[in-house]
Write an enzyme that holds these catalytic residues in place. Structure first.
Site, PDB file in Angstrom:
ATOM      1  N   CYS A 265       3.175   1.035   9.862  1.00 33.69           N
ATOM      2  CA  CYS A 265       4.390   1.406   9.119  1.00 33.69           C
ATOM      3  C   CYS A 265       4.268   2.702   8.333  1.00 33.69           C
ATOM      4  O   CYS A 265       5.024   3.640   8.583  1.00 33.69           O
ATOM      5  CB  CYS A 265       4.783   0.278   8.192  1.00 33.69           C
ATOM      6  SG  CYS A 265       5.019  -1.262   9.077  1.00 33.69           S
TER       7      CYS A 265
HETATM    8  C1  UGA Z   1       3.991  -1.435   4.416  1.00 33.04           C
HETATM    9  C2  UGA Z   1       4.769  -1.604   3.110  1.00 33.04           C
HETATM   10  O1  UGA Z   1       3.856  -1.922   2.046  1.00 33.04           O
HETATM   11  C3  UGA Z   1       5.820  -2.702   3.234  1.00 33.04           C
HETATM   12  O2  UGA Z   1       6.592  -2.765   2.048  1.00 33.04           O
HETATM   13  C4  UGA Z   1       6.732  -2.362   4.414  1.00 33.04           C
HETATM   14  O3  UGA Z   1       7.717  -3.351   4.615  1.00 33.04           O
HETATM   15  C5  UGA Z   1       5.890  -2.253   5.669  1.00 33.04           C
HETATM   16  O4  UGA Z   1       4.916  -1.212   5.485  1.00 33.04           O
HETATM   17  C6  UGA Z   1       6.821  -1.923   6.806  1.00 33.04           C
HETATM   18  O5  UGA Z   1       7.348  -0.805   6.833  1.00 33.04           O
HETATM   19  O6  UGA Z   1       7.130  -2.800   7.616  1.00 33.04           O
HETATM   20  P1  UGA Z   1       1.939  -2.709   5.568  1.00 33.04           P
HETATM   21  O7  UGA Z   1       1.924  -1.603   6.578  1.00 33.04           O
HETATM   22  O8  UGA Z   1       1.878  -4.103   6.041  1.00 33.04           O
HETATM   23  O9  UGA Z   1       3.261  -2.631   4.645  1.00 33.04           O
HETATM   24  O10 UGA Z   1       0.676  -2.480   4.659  1.00 33.04           O
HETATM   25  P2  UGA Z   1       0.377  -2.021   3.156  1.00 33.04           P
HETATM   26  O11 UGA Z   1      -0.005  -3.193   2.357  1.00 33.04           O
HETATM   27  O12 UGA Z   1       1.469  -1.183   2.650  1.00 33.04           O
HETATM   28  O13 UGA Z   1      -0.924  -1.124   3.395  1.00 33.04           O
HETATM   29  C7  UGA Z   1      -0.856   0.056   4.204  1.00 33.04           C
HETATM   30  C8  UGA Z   1      -2.169   0.771   4.184  1.00 33.04           C
HETATM   31  O14 UGA Z   1      -2.399   1.375   2.910  1.00 33.04           O
HETATM   32  C9  UGA Z   1      -3.395  -0.110   4.436  1.00 33.04           C
HETATM   33  O15 UGA Z   1      -4.282   0.581   5.291  1.00 33.04           O
HETATM   34  C10 UGA Z   1      -3.997  -0.298   3.067  1.00 33.04           C
HETATM   35  O16 UGA Z   1      -5.382  -0.547   3.105  1.00 33.04           O
HETATM   36  C11 UGA Z   1      -3.687   1.055   2.429  1.00 33.04           C
HETATM   37  N1  UGA Z   1      -3.659   1.020   0.940  1.00 33.04           N
HETATM   38  C12 UGA Z   1      -2.777   0.228   0.302  1.00 33.04           C
HETATM   39  C13 UGA Z   1      -4.518   1.841   0.233  1.00 33.04           C
HETATM   40  O17 UGA Z   1      -5.320   2.599   0.811  1.00 33.04           O
HETATM   41  N2  UGA Z   1      -4.477   1.811  -1.140  1.00 33.04           N
HETATM   42  C14 UGA Z   1      -3.593   1.022  -1.813  1.00 33.04           C
HETATM   43  O18 UGA Z   1      -3.593   1.060  -3.063  1.00 33.04           O
HETATM   44  C15 UGA Z   1      -2.744   0.212  -1.086  1.00 33.04           C
END
Ligand code: UGA
Length: 425
Positions: A265
């Site tokens: 995403c």
């Molecule tokens: C993301 C959004 O958080 C959701 O709100 C959205 O609905 C979704 O995309 C979508 O568009 O369907 P997601 O891709 O499941 O959700 O994952 P996240 O929890 O957002 O994490 C994304 C990436 O960022 C991961 O690799 C995670 O490890 C990284 N991340 C997250 C960081 O490096 N640091 C952080 O503080 C948080």
């Protein structure tokens, strides 16, 4: 209420199961026969926290999956939840949106004229897609006027691994529509869920999804940039962000520095927003920098590794964690893919372990040795890279003694043992 959901992927299946849990009668359209059969048997084709329990409670009762669109003609609301993967030039590939809109239109052609349906786009689509593509396509194929079919956009904000919880406990429900009766029907589908409902125009609702994901990505790249500076100064960026995030104007979430954002995403949506901006003659320098930082960030692990063990040729490197984040088997855009490819190109032997994602990574990188435990992956390794914050890694310690020496580099902050070095802490 009778609800149809088109698409049995992460968003579609979670939405279908949760609408069933809210008491609706749900028909799910999944054109892949094997997935459809699995869903009807109560077995989710994907791993998602809490999904199996809910699916087995509702499959065959108030939730049925079909490969055809026929049953959607009995629905009050039809949610489009098909994938919009990234195309080669950054724009999303909308072919699933177009084909599902046409199929919906054809299925609604023969409904009697006393019925009113609402078609809701939940898939992430560029602003203008619903107005310019979905609405004309459904109306053309159905032969109906928009007094018989209403349209809305209702973006999803579900995190993988937490999708069921997020569906039931949203921060907000966004409904973009032109008419109140459409918004009222979509809102009624969520009755039972406590959350503020924000009504907007159709294109604004589409934009809200991109703007939200782009902001989350920006927070992560920001934390990583600060983290890279902190590392040079010997400062722990987590100590810094713990205090920065307490400013209510900033907020604590998504300030965890590491190897950057992966998944299906954030990278896709920021790229799509950049492509959209450029189509409009804008130069989105901030969004481009967010992507640039994210591209370089995982390679910092390789630099740290070389500083510690020298030339990687012939070295055995243990990689712990393959999924793009914890609690999922999804490896799309995982930082581990970039890092492992770089290790292999430098002649390293990679032994990898992930609690859930070994199989999905094997399909992309068959040349890696996949292990059934962290200990097996660490045995005789010259160094270890921790790539995903799986809870089971938190307590690893004596397992690192199986390595030639304890060269442990974290790309995600999860370990608590001594001798660990962080990518930017
Ligand atoms: C993301 C959004 O958080 C959701 O709100 C959205 O609905 C979704 O995309 C979508 O568009 O369907 P997601 O891709 O499941 O959700 O994952 P996240 O929890 O957002 O994490 C994304 C990436 O960022 C991961 O690799 C995670 O490890 C990284 N991340 C997250 C960081 O490096 N640091 C952080 O503080 C948080």
């Amino acid at each position: 209420m009778r609800i149809s959901v088109i698409g049995g992927g992460y968003v579609g299946l979670v939405s279908a199961v949760c609408f069933a849990e809210l008491g609706h009668s749900v028909d799910l359209v999944e054109i892949d026969r094997a997935k459809c059969d699995a869903i009807n048997a109560g077995h989710p084709p994907i791993y998602e926290n809490g999904l199996e329990e809910l699916l087995s409670a509702h499959a065959g009762k108030n939730l049925h999956a079909y490969v055809e669109y026929d049953h959607i003609k009995y629905s009050d609301i039809i949610f489009i939840c098909v994938g919009t993967p990234q195309g080669p030039d950054g724009h999303p590939d909308l072919s699933n949106i177009i084909s599902s809109s046409e199929s919906i239109g054809r299925a609604l052609r023969d409904t009697d004229d006393t019925r009113y349906h609402v078609v809701v786009v939940k898939s992430t689509v560029p602003p203008g897609t619903t107005e310019k593509q979905v609405i004309p396509s459904v109306l053309r194929q159905s032969g109906k006027k928009n007094d018989k079919i209403g349209f809305a956009v209702n973006p999803e904000f579900l995190r993988e691994g937490m999708a069921v919880w997020d569906f039931m406990n949203p921060d907000r429900i966004v409904i973009g529509c032109r008419e109140n009766r459409v918004g009222d029907l979509v809102e009624a589908a969520y009755s039972g869920i406590k959350a503020p409902v924000i009504r907007t125009g159709i294109a604004a609702a589409e934009m809200i999804k991109y703007a939200s994901n782009a902001f989350l990505a920006t927070k992560i790249s920001y934390a990583n940039e600060i983290g890279n500076i902190c590392k040079k100064l010997g400062i722990d960026v987590y100590e810094v962000m713990r205090a920065v995030g307490r400013d209510s104007r900033i907020g604590p979430a998504f300030l965890n520095a590491g190897t950057g954002f992966g998944g299906s995403c954030l990278p896709k949506d920021v790229s799509a927003l950049i492509a959209l901006a450029e189509d409009l003659g804008e130069n989105p320098v901030l969004l481009k920098s967010v992507m640039h930082i994210n591209k370089l960030q995982p390679l910092r692990l390789i630099d740290l590794l070389i500083k510690r063990v020298g030339d990687l040729d012939g070295k055995k490197i243990s990689v712990l964690g393959l999924s793009f984040k914890e609690n999922t088997d999804d490896v799309r855009e995982s930082r581990s893919v970039v890092v492992i490819k770089e290790l292999i190109s430098r002649g390293a032997r990679v032994s990898a372990y992930d609690p859930r994602a070994n199989q999905s990574m094997k399909r992309i990188l068959p040349e890696v040795d996949y292990c059934s435990s962290a200990s097996e992956s660490l045995t005789d390794a010259d160094a270890c890279l921790v790539m995903t914050e799986w809870p089971e890694f938190a307590h690893l310690d004596k397992e690192f003694d199986l390595m030639k020496s304890r060269v442990i580099i974290e790309g995600r902050r999860i370990l608590s043992c001594k001798d660990r070095e962080g990518i930017c802490w």
